[in-house]
Write a protein that holds these residues in place. Structure first.
Motif, PDB file in Angstrom:
ATOM      1  N   ILE A 137      39.464  44.545  62.527  1.00  0.00           N
ATOM      2  CA  ILE A 137      39.572  44.689  61.074  1.00  0.00           C
ATOM      3  C   ILE A 137      38.190  44.723  60.441  1.00  0.00           C
ATOM      4  CG2 ILE A 137      40.439  43.629  58.958  1.00  0.00           C
ATOM      5  CD1 ILE A 137      42.709  42.433  60.608  1.00  0.00           C
ATOM      6  N   TRP A 153      50.342  44.647  63.652  1.00  0.00           N
ATOM      7  CA  TRP A 153      49.064  44.783  62.962  1.00  0.00           C
ATOM      8  C   TRP A 153      49.261  44.871  61.452  1.00  0.00           C
ATOM      9  CZ3 TRP A 153      44.583  43.226  64.081  1.00  0.00           C
ATOM     10  CH2 TRP A 153      44.088  43.280  65.386  1.00  0.00           C
ATOM     11  N   LEU A 175      45.061  50.502  58.077  1.00  0.00           N
ATOM     12  CA  LEU A 175      46.188  50.199  58.967  1.00  0.00           C
ATOM     13  C   LEU A 175      46.296  51.228  60.081  1.00  0.00           C
ATOM     14  CD1 LEU A 175      48.718  48.614  59.733  1.00  0.00           C
ATOM     15  CD2 LEU A 175      49.985  49.971  58.067  1.00  0.00           C
ATOM     16  N   VAL A 191      49.662  41.346  60.207  1.00  0.00           N
ATOM     17  CA  VAL A 191      48.359  40.677  60.254  1.00  0.00           C
ATOM     18  C   VAL A 191      47.498  41.115  59.070  1.00  0.00           C
ATOM     19  CG1 VAL A 191      46.165  40.541  61.512  1.00  0.00           C
ATOM     20  CG2 VAL A 191      48.325  40.308  62.750  1.00  0.00           C
ATOM     21  N   LEU A 192      47.388  42.415  58.866  1.00  0.00           N
ATOM     22  CA  LEU A 192      46.531  42.951  57.813  1.00  0.00           C
ATOM     23  C   LEU A 192      47.036  42.569  56.421  1.00  0.00           C
ATOM     24  CD1 LEU A 192      44.221  44.721  56.789  1.00  0.00           C
ATOM     25  CD2 LEU A 192      45.710  46.711  57.071  1.00  0.00           C
ATOM     26  N   ILE A 198      43.489  50.632  62.776  1.00  0.00           N
ATOM     27  CA  ILE A 198      43.496  49.450  63.643  1.00  0.00           C
ATOM     28  C   ILE A 198      44.789  49.276  64.433  1.00  0.00           C
ATOM     29  CG2 ILE A 198      41.867  48.172  62.209  1.00  0.00           C
ATOM     30  CD1 ILE A 198      44.253  46.536  61.177  1.00  0.00           C
ATOM     31  N   GLY A 199      45.902  49.814  63.917  1.00  0.00           N
ATOM     32  CA  GLY A 199      47.138  49.482  64.593  1.00  0.00           C
ATOM     33  C   GLY A 199      48.142  50.601  64.745  1.00  0.00           C
ATOM     34  N   VAL A 257      51.531  41.334  67.969  1.00  0.00           N
ATOM     35  CA  VAL A 257      50.495  42.218  68.518  1.00  0.00           C
ATOM     36  C   VAL A 257      50.228  41.905  69.985  1.00  0.00           C
ATOM     37  CG1 VAL A 257      48.025  42.764  68.432  1.00  0.00           C
ATOM     38  CG2 VAL A 257      49.349  42.685  66.314  1.00  0.00           C
ATOM     39  N   SER A 303      51.701  49.968  63.558  1.00  0.00           N
ATOM     40  CA  SER A 303      52.645  49.059  64.210  1.00  0.00           C
ATOM     41  C   SER A 303      52.935  47.883  63.299  1.00  0.00           C
ATOM     42  CB  SER A 303      52.056  48.546  65.533  1.00  0.00           C
ATOM     43  OG  SER A 303      50.978  47.668  65.276  1.00  0.00           O
ATOM     44  N   VAL A 346      50.115  38.147  64.688  1.00  0.00           N
ATOM     45  CA  VAL A 346      49.254  38.076  65.875  1.00  0.00           C
ATOM     46  C   VAL A 346      50.106  37.933  67.135  1.00  0.00           C
ATOM     47  CG1 VAL A 346      47.579  36.622  67.077  1.00  0.00           C
ATOM     48  CG2 VAL A 346      47.230  37.192  64.671  1.00  0.00           C
TER      49      VAL A 346
END
Length: 206
Positions: free
Chosen positions: A17, A46, A36, A49-50, A39-40, A169, A43, A166
């Motif tokens: 991130i 992620w 987004l 998380v974000l 990084i993921g 992920v 998904s 997390v």
């Protein structure tokens, strides 16, 4: 002990991130959707998380009415069995402040350090398609508790959502389950505060 025999240090959970937001900030392309996707690959893990991280940005009280919206959208889609996150255009184009993202990540370092020590793939049965939809329902309830501008309660749902994200992920069923227990406790806390406020308002009126 040879260098190759030493256990490799786990990469920081926040590193993707931080790096991606910094690069996009320099390029002038730092938006919620771009970050987004980078990084993921959109998904759910992620995304949670974000988006939970964004709710911890240093913003004025009541800001969760806006910052929790992506979490509500994401968790609804997860509970409905969507294959990946589909952000509405206005949310995807929302511009982010890289400096505030960094501050929020630093605030979470005590949590991420502990998670980095224990995370590993386990209890994969929790992540079946059917269970993911049930997890999505619980996540929506936690996200709704976060959405409500209730004094003193916002930090706890955000931390639990971050922990669950997390866990998803990393496919760590134990950490995901622990995050869900924390999330359930945060919902109870939010409901308790709401009832206390309602009782206080009723006493003032009468």
């Amino acid at each position: 002990m040879k260098a190759q025999d030493r256990p490799q240090k786990r990469p920081s959970l926040s590193l993707p991130i931080l790096r991606t937001s910094r690069d996009q900030h320099r390029a002038g392309t730092l938006t919620l959707g771009n970050l987004l996707s980078a990084i993921g690959e959109t998904s759910f893990g992620w995304a949670i998380v974000l988006f939970s991280l964004i709710t911890l940005l240093p913003l004025p009280p009541g800001s969760t009415l806006l910052t929790a919206l992506p979490l509500l959208v994401t968790t609804v889609q997860m509970s409905l069995g969507y294959p990946h996150v589909r952000l509405p255009g206005p949310l995807a184009r929302l511009r982010l402040d890289q400096g505030k993202i960094r501050v929020a990540i630093l605030r979470l370092r005590p949590v991420t350090r502990r998670l980095e020590r224990i995370l590993k793939p386990r209890y994969a049965a929790l992540f079946t398609r059917r269970n993911e939809r049930l997890i999505g329902v619980l996540l929506f309830i936690i996200a709704f508790a976060l959405f409500l501008p209730v004094p003193l309660s916002g930090w706890f749902p955000a931390i639990s959502l971050f922990t669950i994200g997390v866990g998803i992920v990393e496919r760590d069923g134990l950490v995901t389950a622990a995050g869900m227990v924390m999330g359930a406790a945060s919902v109870v806390l939010t409901a308790t505060i709401l009832l206390w406020l309602a009782a206080g308002a009723d006493a003032l009126i009468h």
